[in-house]
Scaffold this motif. Sequence first.
Motif, PDB file in Angstrom:
ATOM      1  N   ASN A   1      -6.335  12.498  -8.631  1.00 30.38           N
ATOM      2  CA  ASN A   1      -7.666  11.951  -8.394  1.00 30.38           C
ATOM      3  C   ASN A   1      -8.230  12.502  -7.077  1.00 30.38           C
TER       4      ASN A   1
ATOM      5  N   TYR B   1      -1.348  13.473  -6.617  1.00 23.48           N
ATOM      6  CA  TYR B   1      -2.567  12.668  -6.548  1.00 23.48           C
ATOM      7  C   TYR B   1      -3.726  13.443  -7.206  1.00 23.48           C
TER       8      TYR B   1
ATOM      9  N   LEU C   1       1.751   4.437  -3.220  1.00 19.34           N
ATOM     10  CA  LEU C   1       1.661   5.893  -3.076  1.00 19.34           C
ATOM     11  C   LEU C   1       2.898   6.614  -3.605  1.00 19.34           C
TER      12      LEU C   1
ATOM     13  N   LYS D   1     -10.454  11.302  -5.007  1.00 19.59           N
ATOM     14  CA  LYS D   1     -10.501  10.326  -3.922  1.00 19.59           C
ATOM     15  C   LYS D   1      -9.124  10.136  -3.287  1.00 19.59           C
ATOM     16  N   GLU D   2      -8.078  10.136  -4.103  1.00 19.72           N
ATOM     17  CA  GLU D   2      -6.714   9.992  -3.583  1.00 19.72           C
ATOM     18  C   GLU D   2      -6.338  11.194  -2.726  1.00 19.72           C
ATOM     19  N   GLN D   3      -6.722  12.385  -3.160  1.00 19.26           N
ATOM     20  CA  GLN D   3      -6.427  13.591  -2.387  1.00 19.26           C
ATOM     21  C   GLN D   3      -7.113  13.536  -1.022  1.00 19.26           C
TER      22      GLN D   3
ATOM     23  N   LYS E   1       0.826  -1.208   0.000  1.00 16.30           N
ATOM     24  CA  LYS E   1       0.000   0.000   0.000  1.00 16.30           C
ATOM     25  C   LYS E   1       0.862   1.261   0.000  1.00 16.30           C
TER      26      LYS E   1
ATOM     27  N   ALA F   1      -8.035  10.875   0.548  1.00 21.03           N
ATOM     28  CA  ALA F   1      -7.426   9.807   1.343  1.00 21.03           C
ATOM     29  C   ALA F   1      -6.131  10.278   2.002  1.00 21.03           C
ATOM     30  N   ARG F   2      -5.339  11.080   1.278  1.00 22.90           N
ATOM     31  CA  ARG F   2      -4.072  11.584   1.842  1.00 22.90           C
ATOM     32  C   ARG F   2      -4.340  12.564   2.985  1.00 22.90           C
TER      33      ARG F   2
END
Length: 438
Positions: free
Chosen positions: A277, A275, A232, A279-281, A228, A283-284
């Motif tokens: 995307n 990131y 990243l 959703k990725e932003q 995981k 999540a971070r």
Amino acid sequence: MIDPNVLAAIGFGMIGVIVYMLLQSKVTPTPIFVATPLVAALIAGFGINNIAEYAQKGIMTTSSVAILFIFSITFFGVLMDAGLFDPFVNFLVKKAGNNVVAVTVATSFIATIAHLDGSLAVTLLITVPAMINVYKKLNIRPVILLLICGMAMSIMNLVPWGGPTARVAAVTHSDPNVLWHTLIPLQVAGIIVNTIFAAILGILEKRRGAGQNINTDITEEEAKFDAKKEALKRPKLIWVNALIAIGTIALLVLTKWQAYFCFMIGLAFALVINYPNVKEQGARIKAHAGDSISMAAILLSSGIFLGVLSGTKMIDAMAKVMISIIPAALGPYIHMILGVFAVPIGMLLGTDSYFFGLLPLAIGVGKEYGIDPVNLSKALLIGKNYGVLVTPHAATTYLAIGLAGIEIKELFKVAAPWLWFLGIVSLFIAVIMGIVVI
């Protein structure tokens, strides 16, 4: 009008309760800093409207520092997720090879860079796993790895987004960025001292037999692979991320902008570029929200404590009581005395009670002897920072010994005396540089 001696007694009682509760670690700092001052002010006879006014003023003084924490921790967290510092760490580990002194010096460099985000936990999680197998391979004591980490964190923690400096800024109502600018020369000197001392530690370990019988059963490949985390990484954007980091730090050093604004700009670029995307932003941001929000909550709630302490004039009454018992000859040097003993005092009190309990009292006493509050605070800050890794009731202390696989008594026995010594050295370097005035 309440009697000043009674007001002082209530103030001392309030700080005593806060320190006791913090040391017990049974309640998080936020409710302690909110409830205790409210009860103390009510006991002193102040009305609820007055207390609310004092609390509001106190919160206003700490709000900018709280915002700084939210964005600085998230900014550096995103860059570390993207793997900005991985090539540097891997290069140093490879170059150090089986040279004991090179390994200890490389450890100092890695921990110094890793602590750019001001987070003790992140520094430990980057440095210890990267180096522990090398230490085992060369039969270097793991406690030396933690000692070097503690040295690096101590001097790097003077950055404005580091916890101690932010707390001092909150207590003295000063700009953490401006405060940091005065400390930068000391940081440069401290990094040099740490590098030299890391080499000395390597030489001492070599004399103990490190590096002579290499443990071939321990290899770097045994390190756990986290899929995981690897997903990243953004190795193709390494130079872009480096420019983002350098640009953000340049804004902090070269401009008079609020530090949190500089990190807002840096975080925006780091998130969108690494990131893209949505959703990725998200999540971070969520991944680093725990550390950033918890510290911001502590700083905001401590504003209530500081506001009540100041608004009710408790701090003035307490300072007068302390002045009456301090020998007049020692009064003008109280900042140096407390600075020299800052590490053991900090180990006893812990970070929050040290900066939000002891420091306001010391400032009150210092004013009576003509000591500038910021000057006094810098003396207590510089000394205390060297105890960050040897505080018995701090979570990061147990994280450190867990990662290194040692007992806490070994950490205290080996690391604490050296860190106290380096804290005193750092304080006197600050005096020589004129950063702290005697």
